[in-house]
Design a protein around this motif. Structure first.
Motif, PDB file in Angstrom:
ATOM      1  N   PRO A   1      39.197  41.717 -58.317  1.00  0.00           N
ATOM      2  CA  PRO A   1      39.161  40.589 -59.588  1.00  0.00           C
ATOM      3  C   PRO A   1      38.806  39.137 -59.223  1.00  0.00           C
ATOM      4  CG  PRO A   1      41.295  40.951 -59.029  1.00  0.00           C
ATOM      5  CD  PRO A   1      40.430  41.890 -58.143  1.00  0.00           C
ATOM      6  N   MET A   2      38.795  39.092 -57.590  1.00  0.00           N
ATOM      7  CA  MET A   2      38.541  37.920 -57.104  1.00  0.00           C
ATOM      8  C   MET A   2      37.233  37.440 -56.621  1.00  0.00           C
ATOM      9  SD  MET A   2      42.446  37.406 -55.319  1.00  0.00           S
ATOM     10  CE  MET A   2      42.070  35.922 -54.917  1.00  0.00           C
ATOM     11  N   ASP A   3      36.257  38.065 -57.008  1.00  0.00           N
ATOM     12  CA  ASP A   3      34.714  37.926 -56.859  1.00  0.00           C
ATOM     13  C   ASP A   3      34.602  37.939 -55.063  1.00  0.00           C
ATOM     14  OD1 ASP A   3      34.123  37.445 -59.595  1.00  0.00           O
ATOM     15  OD2 ASP A   3      34.384  35.430 -59.474  1.00  0.00           O
ATOM     16  N   ASN A   4      35.140  38.944 -54.553  1.00  0.00           N
ATOM     17  CA  ASN A   4      34.855  39.036 -53.163  1.00  0.00           C
ATOM     18  C   ASN A   4      33.624  39.669 -52.996  1.00  0.00           C
ATOM     19  OD1 ASN A   4      38.031  39.032 -53.291  1.00  0.00           O
ATOM     20  ND2 ASN A   4      37.836  38.835 -51.236  1.00  0.00           N
TER      21      ASN A   4
ATOM     22  N   LEU B   1      27.932  49.959 -40.965  1.00  0.00           N
ATOM     23  CA  LEU B   1      29.245  49.184 -40.714  1.00  0.00           C
ATOM     24  C   LEU B   1      29.415  48.497 -42.037  1.00  0.00           C
ATOM     25  CD1 LEU B   1      30.367  47.194 -37.750  1.00  0.00           C
ATOM     26  CD2 LEU B   1      30.097  46.096 -39.970  1.00  0.00           C
ATOM     27  N   LEU B   2      30.685  48.598 -42.434  1.00  0.00           N
ATOM     28  CA  LEU B   2      31.063  47.728 -43.752  1.00  0.00           C
ATOM     29  C   LEU B   2      32.008  46.569 -43.325  1.00  0.00           C
ATOM     30  CD1 LEU B   2      31.261  47.783 -46.702  1.00  0.00           C
ATOM     31  CD2 LEU B   2      33.552  48.668 -46.716  1.00  0.00           C
ATOM     32  N   ILE B   3      31.646  45.392 -43.936  1.00  0.00           N
ATOM     33  CA  ILE B   3      32.531  44.266 -43.589  1.00  0.00           C
ATOM     34  C   ILE B   3      33.450  43.795 -44.903  1.00  0.00           C
ATOM     35  CG2 ILE B   3      32.343  41.652 -43.136  1.00  0.00           C
ATOM     36  CD1 ILE B   3      29.805  42.006 -41.391  1.00  0.00           C
ATOM     37  N   ASP B   4      34.631  43.928 -44.904  1.00  0.00           N
ATOM     38  CA  ASP B   4      35.514  43.753 -45.839  1.00  0.00           C
ATOM     39  C   ASP B   4      35.667  44.760 -46.970  1.00  0.00           C
ATOM     40  OD1 ASP B   4      36.849  41.709 -44.542  1.00  0.00           O
ATOM     41  OD2 ASP B   4      35.716  40.080 -45.716  1.00  0.00           O
ATOM     42  N   ALA B   5      36.424  45.777 -46.865  1.00  0.00           N
ATOM     43  CA  ALA B   5      36.519  46.637 -47.873  1.00  0.00           C
ATOM     44  C   ALA B   5      37.680  46.071 -48.931  1.00  0.00           C
ATOM     45  CB  ALA B   5      37.221  47.922 -47.328  1.00  0.00           C
ATOM     46  N   ALA B   6      37.038  45.106 -49.654  1.00  0.00           N
ATOM     47  CA  ALA B   6      37.961  43.974 -50.481  1.00  0.00           C
ATOM     48  C   ALA B   6      38.568  44.741 -51.590  1.00  0.00           C
ATOM     49  CB  ALA B   6      36.943  43.050 -51.005  1.00  0.00           C
ATOM     50  N   ASN B   7      37.956  45.490 -52.437  1.00  0.00           N
ATOM     51  CA  ASN B   7      38.440  46.088 -53.562  1.00  0.00           C
ATOM     52  C   ASN B   7      37.301  47.048 -54.073  1.00  0.00           C
ATOM     53  OD1 ASN B   7      40.372  46.650 -55.782  1.00  0.00           O
ATOM     54  ND2 ASN B   7      41.186  44.392 -55.894  1.00  0.00           N
TER      55      ASN B   7
END
Length: 217
Positions: free
Chosen positions: A30-33, A47-53
């Motif tokens: 919900p924080m527009d990551n 490779l993934l950078i930041d598995a935010a949500n």
């Protein structure tokens, strides 16, 4: 289609196609990551950078090929909400800055120091430790041999200024690190991929450095 880096939560990803690397950017709530999927064009390793949500969104972007690794740029909770689910589904190795890893509730397989090289297939990313937004934030620099550099800055640099800091000492530390490790050695053409919002370039931001110092944030 031309890459713009302008994505929104619930909308499609945007793909930046380089000669050796494909960069897919997507926004999650919900924080527009922003999350970034890097794919080596020679080996198809990812490779993934930041598995935010939004683990399902990220796993859909990753696809059946999976990922070899996931890098968390810093310890703030909005950047790792989907990390446990993504790692469970893919078996990916986890990377984070040495100083921030204790604040991430998913075990970090590889503790990253300034100057360490993280690979995705045949592509090399150089980690730059930046202190101020958090103690162990890392930016990842891809020095494209066929063009200009590309830098994934997490929350350390955005269009219009550095990331949030809570006291003058942290602000000074972050600005010093950005000038020494990012603005200093890299050219204006360097493309910046931040942890939230639109992309920018060092050339667009460089003229503002003095004003950032003056305002103190």
């Amino acid at each position: 289609m031309t890459y713009t880096g302008e994505v929104r939560v619930g909308g499609p990803a945007d793909v930046h196609e380089l000669k050796d690397l494909m960069i897919t950017k997507i926004a999650v709530g919900p924080m527009d990551n922003n999350a970034y999927l890097l794919r080596c064009r020679a080996t198809d390793e990812q490779l993934l950078i930041d598995a935010a949500n939004e683990a399902e969104t990220l796993l859909g972007m990753i696809g059946d090929d999976g990922i070899a690794s996931v890098v968390t740029t810093h310890q703030h909770g909005d950047h790792w909400q989907a990390l446990a689910a993504v790692v469970a589904a893919t078996g990916a190795r986890t990377y984070a800055g040495r100083e921030d890893a204790p604040g991430i509730p998913v075990p970090t397989d590889v503790l990253v120091n300034d100057g360490d090289v993280i690979t995705v297939g045949r592509v090399e990313l150089t980690a730059r430790h930046l202190v101020g937004h958090t103690p162990g934030s890392i930016a990842l620099v891809y020095d494209d041999p066929h063009g200009h550099p590309h830098v994934f800055t997490g929350d350390c640099l955005f269009p219009g200024g550095p990331g949030r800091t809570t006291n003058p000492g942290d602000f000074t530390s972050l600005m010093d690190g950005l000038e020494e490790k990012i603005f200093g050695p890299l050219p204006d053409e360097t493309w910046i991929y931040p942890g939230h919002g639109n992309d920018t370039t060092l050339g667009a931001e460089r003229p503002q450095i003095a004003s950032w110092r003056t305002r103190g944030w």
